[in-house]
Enzyme design. Structure first.
Site, PDB file in Angstrom:
ATOM      1  N   ASP A  22       6.640  12.566   0.362  1.00  0.00           N
ATOM      2  CA  ASP A  22       7.023  13.370  -1.007  1.00  0.00           C
ATOM      3  C   ASP A  22       5.675  14.076  -1.330  1.00  0.00           C
ATOM      4  O   ASP A  22       4.753  13.088  -2.037  1.00  0.00           O
ATOM      5  CB  ASP A  22       7.666  13.010  -1.748  1.00  0.00           C
ATOM      6  CG  ASP A  22       7.614  14.776  -2.891  1.00  0.00           C
ATOM      7  OD1 ASP A  22       8.444  14.759  -2.124  1.00  0.00           O
ATOM      8  OD2 ASP A  22       7.290  14.340  -3.597  1.00  0.00           O
ATOM      9  N   TYR A  49      -1.200  17.323  -6.221  1.00  0.00           N
ATOM     10  CA  TYR A  49      -1.673  15.888  -6.228  1.00  0.00           C
ATOM     11  C   TYR A  49      -3.103  15.611  -6.195  1.00  0.00           C
ATOM     12  O   TYR A  49      -3.188  14.391  -6.035  1.00  0.00           O
ATOM     13  CB  TYR A  49      -0.675  15.018  -5.689  1.00  0.00           C
ATOM     14  CG  TYR A  49       0.928  14.829  -6.071  1.00  0.00           C
ATOM     15  CD1 TYR A  49       1.506  16.135  -7.437  1.00  0.00           C
ATOM     16  CD2 TYR A  49       2.171  14.321  -4.672  1.00  0.00           C
ATOM     17  CE1 TYR A  49       2.463  15.496  -7.734  1.00  0.00           C
ATOM     18  CE2 TYR A  49       3.291  14.623  -5.689  1.00  0.00           C
ATOM     19  CZ  TYR A  49       3.689  15.353  -6.759  1.00  0.00           C
ATOM     20  OH  TYR A  49       4.996  15.735  -7.190  1.00  0.00           O
ATOM     21  N   LYS A  55       4.768  21.110  -2.044  1.00  0.00           N
ATOM     22  CA  LYS A  55       5.084  21.857  -3.421  1.00  0.00           C
ATOM     23  C   LYS A  55       4.048  23.545  -3.189  1.00  0.00           C
ATOM     24  O   LYS A  55       3.076  22.637  -3.508  1.00  0.00           O
ATOM     25  CB  LYS A  55       5.558  21.735  -4.184  1.00  0.00           C
ATOM     26  CG  LYS A  55       5.940  20.039  -4.205  1.00  0.00           C
ATOM     27  CD  LYS A  55       6.588  19.127  -4.959  1.00  0.00           C
ATOM     28  CE  LYS A  55       7.293  17.957  -4.885  1.00  0.00           C
ATOM     29  NZ  LYS A  55       6.511  17.184  -5.103  1.00  0.00           N
ATOM     30  N   HIS A  83       7.721  24.116  -7.386  1.00  0.00           N
ATOM     31  CA  HIS A  83       6.974  22.853  -8.241  1.00  0.00           C
ATOM     32  C   HIS A  83       7.590  22.820  -9.325  1.00  0.00           C
ATOM     33  O   HIS A  83       8.063  22.136 -10.083  1.00  0.00           O
ATOM     34  CB  HIS A  83       5.366  22.250  -7.639  1.00  0.00           C
ATOM     35  CG  HIS A  83       5.455  20.950  -8.202  1.00  0.00           C
ATOM     36  ND1 HIS A  83       3.829  20.013  -7.627  1.00  0.00           N
ATOM     37  CD2 HIS A  83       5.928  20.220  -9.145  1.00  0.00           C
ATOM     38  CE1 HIS A  83       4.245  18.628  -8.210  1.00  0.00           C
ATOM     39  NE2 HIS A  83       5.143  18.861  -8.540  1.00  0.00           N
TER      40      HIS A  83
END
Length: 325
Positions: A46, A51, A79, A112
């Protein structure tokens, strides 16, 4: 139980029940974590643009594809970030993600957050007059973004599209406007935030759920879920770790779970699925009857997102609501 238990999406594809989360992993840790995970049986990863570690994940993928696994044996989720919600930016960001990862397609691509930011000023654009807030794009609706998302599978660059952090109302809104349900909704879910209504709604609608933060979140001043006596005593009884018990609690409820770790032993142990009895499951579920804790509320972030997403008490002062249509 097989360590590689899979669940079905409404597209007909399967998704491994236990995956590796990569949120909040520090630089230079993720590459190693992904390599360890894949070598120890994980097939579900994931990821997300925000990030800021997808290039590292890409380096790890080069090490394990095809020497350890074939690309088609992995289930890779990423995402779309808030600053790419405008329809013309959706596929552009997908292309950037694929480039960072060094792969040709994603198995699942999610919106997201149900929140659009003004594009063109980085991941967290500052509000022009309020330095402590992000600059929201109130002109782009969730339906605008979803219409662009549902075109993506035709490109071959994604196999399925879905959402993350969406409420029942938001899912109903995008589905009513387009006739297309998300394949998945990724949400914060753990014994202190069971989200029973949302879980039941998604089950009825055939929308797969993935739980992030299944072990809670290590917020300062909040007790860790792994420290609760009920969790510890059940772990002791089963000869399991507290993390394994919390992962099993989510698995018992029928969705996929993505515990995050960068430590080799924890990555390995989190993947060893144990099964809870009905009594043990109910004992842990009781924790949510006495307290409600949502760890991930963007209104509390710095810079703050001035928007009420979940209707939590902390969001009561927000002046903006999510624009669905």
């Amino acid at each position: 139980m097989s360590h590689a238990k899979v669940l079905s999406l409404n597209t007909g594809a399967t998704i491994p029940q236990i995956g590796l989360g990569t949120w909040l992993s520090k630089p230079h840790e993720v590459e190693n974590a992904v390599e360890i995970a894949v070598k120890n049986g994980y097939r579900h990863l994931d990821l997300a643009m925000v990030y800021q570690n997808q290039d590292e994940v890409g380096r790890a993928l080069k090490k394990v594809i095809p020497s350890v696994v074939k690309r088609e044996e992995l289930f890779i989720t990423s995402k779309l970030w808030n600053s790419s919600h405008k329809p013309e930016n959706v596929e552009k960001e997908l292309n950037e993600t694929l480039s960072q990862l060094g792969i040709d397609y994603l198995d699942l691509y999610l919106v997201h957050w149900p929140v659009a930011f003004t594009p063109g000023q980085g991941l967290f654009p500052k509000h022009p007059s309020k330095e402590s807030e992000v600059d929201l794009d109130l002109s782009t609706s969730l339906v605008d973004t979803w219409k662009a998302m549902i075109e993506l599978p035709k490109t071959g660059k994604v196999r399925a599209v879905g959402v993350s952090n969406f409420t029942i109302e938001q899912i109903k809104g995008i589905t009513a406007a387009t006739g297309v349900k998300p394949a998945a909704n990724q949400i914060e879910a753990h014994p202190l935030l069971p989200q029973d209504d949302l879980v039941e709604f998604c089950k009825q609608e055939g929308i797969h759920l993935t739980a992030y933060s299944p072990l809670g979140n290590n917020l300062v001043g909040k007790p860790k879920l792994t420290d609760y006596p009920a969790v510890q005593s059940i772990a002791e009884k089963l000869g399991a770790t507290t993390a394994q018990v919390l992962v099993a609690w989510g698995a018992y409820r029928g969705y996929s779970v993505i515990p995050k770790s960068v430590q080799e032993e924890r990555i390995k142990s989190n993947f060893k699925q144990i099964e809870l009895s009905k009594e043990d499951y109910e004992e842990i579920t009781k924790l949510g009857h006495t307290q409600h804790t949502r760890f991930n509320i963007p209104y509390n972030y710095s810079p703050r997102w001035d928007i009420n997403i979940f209707g939590e008490p902390e969001e009561a002062k927000a002046t903006n609501k999510v624009k669905i249509q």
